[in-house]
Design a protein around this motif. Structure first.
Motif, PDB file in Angstrom:
ATOM      1  N   ILE A 172       0.843  -1.195   0.000  1.00  0.00           N
ATOM      2  CA  ILE A 172       0.000   0.000   0.000  1.00  0.00           C
ATOM      3  C   ILE A 172       0.880   1.247   0.000  1.00  0.00           C
ATOM      4  O   ILE A 172       0.595   2.217  -0.696  1.00  0.00           O
ATOM      5  CB  ILE A 172      -0.953  -0.015   1.214  1.00  0.00           C
ATOM      6  N   LEU A 194       3.880   1.618  -1.320  1.00  0.00           N
ATOM      7  CA  LEU A 194       4.437   1.866  -2.654  1.00  0.00           C
ATOM      8  C   LEU A 194       3.342   2.298  -3.630  1.00  0.00           C
ATOM      9  O   LEU A 194       3.549   3.203  -4.441  1.00  0.00           O
ATOM     10  CB  LEU A 194       5.149   0.607  -3.169  1.00  0.00           C
ATOM     11  N   ALA A 195       2.170   1.659  -3.525  1.00  0.00           N
ATOM     12  CA  ALA A 195       1.082   2.013  -4.442  1.00  0.00           C
ATOM     13  C   ALA A 195       0.657   3.467  -4.246  1.00  0.00           C
ATOM     14  O   ALA A 195       0.458   4.202  -5.209  1.00  0.00           O
ATOM     15  CB  ALA A 195      -0.106   1.075  -4.235  1.00  0.00           C
ATOM     16  N   GLN A 210       3.269   5.747  -5.626  1.00  0.00           N
ATOM     17  CA  GLN A 210       3.265   5.829  -7.085  1.00  0.00           C
ATOM     18  C   GLN A 210       1.988   6.435  -7.644  1.00  0.00           C
ATOM     19  O   GLN A 210       1.989   6.970  -8.743  1.00  0.00           O
ATOM     20  CB  GLN A 210       3.464   4.431  -7.674  1.00  0.00           C
ATOM     21  N   ALA A 211       0.914   6.320  -6.899  1.00  0.00           N
ATOM     22  CA  ALA A 211      -0.360   6.805  -7.428  1.00  0.00           C
ATOM     23  C   ALA A 211      -0.501   8.310  -7.282  1.00  0.00           C
ATOM     24  O   ALA A 211      -1.566   8.848  -7.465  1.00  0.00           O
ATOM     25  CB  ALA A 211      -1.519   6.090  -6.750  1.00  0.00           C
TER      26      ALA A 211
END
Lengths: 346, 305
Positions: free
Chosen positions: A59, A61-62, A65-66
């Protein structure tokens, strides 16, 4: 591959309104938030701290990146995630001349496989993966991973496993006598088949929600990280909770501090890194949050009961038996993930 | 249908027609909502569609649409099982909502006195005022092994000296069904109520006068007249269930992977594959669109003869 298309979830630095110099934005694990330490940091440096929290590396990293990535100057990824983020080119190389107290870090944490020489990351804590159980409801308790399979009849929907492919598959591989990081397709398949037989015992795959369920008595056992287990045991002295590091070996993990290349305020990030490396601060983290510290000077400051707590600082023979989760070839990882999907979807 | 509706008489021209050219008027009225939908619905959906054409993409890689591999993956046995499970949850929830909702709506619309009708209806919709997450958590408290239901069972066992088996359904499929049915029942009741309210009671009296039994009246008069309401309510419940994430995630534990949970896993879970997640999303969007098309076609239609 170059030239065509766009890059999925590219993280760009924010130019406009680039970091106010007296503000530091962190993205950290739920359990690392310690208000007294944050307040003391603000008093010492005049830098105000804001933080967001996550409960899994994926979560983190997501979210990074998001699009929220460029908001943070400090992140707290775990070891294998550091390696992945270095490969993705997200992490800035740390200037060691601006960091004090790095020499207090134990040698084995200074030259880890995921980031040799601490070029991008500073280890802040470490621990093991193991089993916590309620000794009032489960007696005798487990000594090794194999306990789960030997007591299937007593455990129907009474255990949780971590919501993590590598940990769960790794532990099962270990219970079969293979490496936590096996890349042998035959062994991985064997581990999957063994896990399928465990499925009736598994209430859910989760990394955090087990705490309350274990206290309520819905669960008798959970696969957990040592820091969570030690903390829950300390917070509930009236309960007979026990943490066990499986005999046949388990995984060792570290959490680290890193600074992304897109950090809006590198000055404040270095101030935070230096603050966290202070032995007294590191010792307070261990005392209040029950994370094992990789900082020798901090360890020396700890009261004897904590230093001798084998759940927190396991003896060397257990450490020798254990492995760090290491990144593996994407093809093999795809195999792991395929079995994981089969397991969780069936 | 032709000839049924006479051509509308020409409306007296509005003042605005003099100020704005005829083609500009709808544009002017639709633009704000259009831009909103375009930016926040159409473009993101197209982006998801583009991503769904890239096999095995992970964050940080270049988006390079190259084929339908992700869609082919959905035909894998294991994913078929997940899709079927989602469908069966949606169908069963719709069934239970209809079964439980119809008597309630009938009672409110036809039996409760007009004075109390609104109050009763309000009482029934009241749970919708709290967050759906909170309502699912409440079911955890009720159904868990140490929860309310089992405490009562234990108490009863000790009082009656019978050994009643404990109810162990949390983290299993029945718990998901209970949670979903509870969440969506108010919607079903509201829609059925609206439909039953319009029921022509003279027809019920006529049926009774002509010798129909209450059961015959219900099946031959009431049900056909409320069919659009039944269709609308069922489709609404079905659509919402298909995309429900909260109930399967919180109440289903390790045993009830649904399409929505699978999509979540592809983006934020333990096994990430944004391309496959996007393909699954497109399929879900397609299924829901079909259901909505059916809803528009049958939901509000004139009752068929």
């Amino acid at each position: 591959m170059s030239g065509c298309g766009w890059t999925l979830a590219e993280v760009r630095p924010v130019q406009a309104g680039k970091g106010k110099s007296d503000e530091l934005s962190l993205y950290t694990w739920t359990n690392y938030v310690d208000p007294p330490l944050v307040e003391a940091f603000t008093t010492q440096t005049g830098i105000r701290v804001t933080y967001d929290i996550f409960n899994s590396n994926e979560i983190m990293l997501a979210t990074f990146q998001a699009g929220k990535g460029s908001a943070y100057s400090i992140l707290y990824p775990s070891d294998y995630k550091v390696e992945e983020m270095i490969e993705l080119g997200f992490l800035s190389e740390l200037d060691h001349t601006r960091i004090d107290g790095l020499s207090n870090i134990l040698p084995q944490f200074q030259n880890s496989a995921y980031d040799p020489g601490n070029r991008h990351s500073i280890p802040i804590s470490w621990g093991t993966t193991g089993l916590i159980y309620d000794a009032d409801r489960l007696n005798p308790g487990p000594e090794d991973w194999s306990f789960l399979w030997e007591n299937l009849d007593k455990l129907e929907r009474r255990i949780t496993l971590l919501d993590d492919v590598r940990e769960v598959m790794g532990a099962t591989l270990r219970s079969l006598g293979h490496s936590y990081n096996s890349t042998n397709p035959q062994q991985i398949k064997q581990a999957y088949e063994r896990l399928v037989t465990l499925k009736p015992a598994v209430a859910s795959f989760n990394t955090d929600a087990w705490k309350e369920q274990l206290l309520a008595g819905d669960l008798v056992l959970a696969m957990v990280y040592s820091a969570d287990a030690v903390r829950l045991t300390k917070d509930n002295p009236d309960r007979n909770l026990k943490y066990v590091i499986p005999k046949s070996g388990t995984s060792l993990w570290s959490d680290t501090i890193v600074m992304p290349k897109t950090a809006p305020n590198p000055e404040a990030a270095y101030a935070w890194i230096n603050y966290m490396l202070q032995p007294s601060v590191a010792a307070q983290i261990t005392q209040r949050q029950y994370f094992a510290t990789p900082n020798q000077a901090a360890y020396d400051q700890l009261p004897a009961p904590l230093r001798n707590n084998t759940s927190l600082f396991p003896p060397d023979e257990i450490l020798a038996n254990s492995e760090r989760i290491s990144p593996i070839d994407p093809k093999i990882l795809a195999l792991y993930e395929r079995y994981w999907t089969l397991l969780t979807s069936s | 249908m032709a000839g049924q509706s006479p051509p509308l008489s020409k409306q007296p021209s509005l003042d605005t027609e003099k100020v704005l050219p005829k083609w500009l008027e709808p544009l002017f009225l639709l633009a704000p909502a259009g831009i909103w939908l375009g930016l926040l619905l159409v473009i993101p959906t197209l982006l998801i569609f583009e991503l769904s054409l890239v096999p095995n993409i992970r964050p940080g890689q270049v988006v390079n649409p190259s084929g339908l591999d992700n869609y082919a993956l959905i035909f894998d046995d294991i994913y078929q099982k997940v899709v079927l499970r989602s469908l069966s949850f949606a169908v069963s929830t719709t069934f239970f909502c209809l079964l439980l909702g119809f008597p309630v709506a009938y009672w409110i619309a036809l039996i409760v006195s007009k004075r109390w009708q609104n109050l009763v209806l309000l009482g029934f919709v009241l749970p919708l005022w709290t967050s759906s997450l909170l309502r699912s958590y409440a079911w955890i408290t009720i159904l868990r092994p140490t929860g309310v239901v089992n405490s009562v069972i234990t108490l009863l066992s000790s009082m009656t000296h019978l050994t009643l088996p404990p109810l162990d359904i949390l983290n299993r499929e029945p718990a998901v069904l209970i949670g979903m049915t509870y969440s969506l029942l108010p919607y079903m009741v509201l829609i059925l109520y609206a439909s039953l309210e319009k029921l022509d009671r003279r027809l019920l009296e006529a049926a009774a006068d002509l010798g129909a039994t209450p059961v015959q009246t219900f099946l031959k008069v009431t049900v056909p007249q409320t069919l659009p309401g039944i269709a609308a309510g069922s489709l609404l419940v079905f659509i919402t269930c298909l995309g429900d994430f909260v109930n399967p995630e919180l109440l289903g534990g390790a045993s009830s992977m649904t399409v929505a949970r699978l999509i979540y896993n592809q983006f934020l879970g333990a096994t990430r594959n944004w391309g496959f997640g996007s393909a699954l999303s497109m399929i879900l969007i397609l299924a829901v669109s079909i259901a909505i098309a059916l809803l528009i076609k049958y939901g509000d239609a004139v009752p068929k003869k």
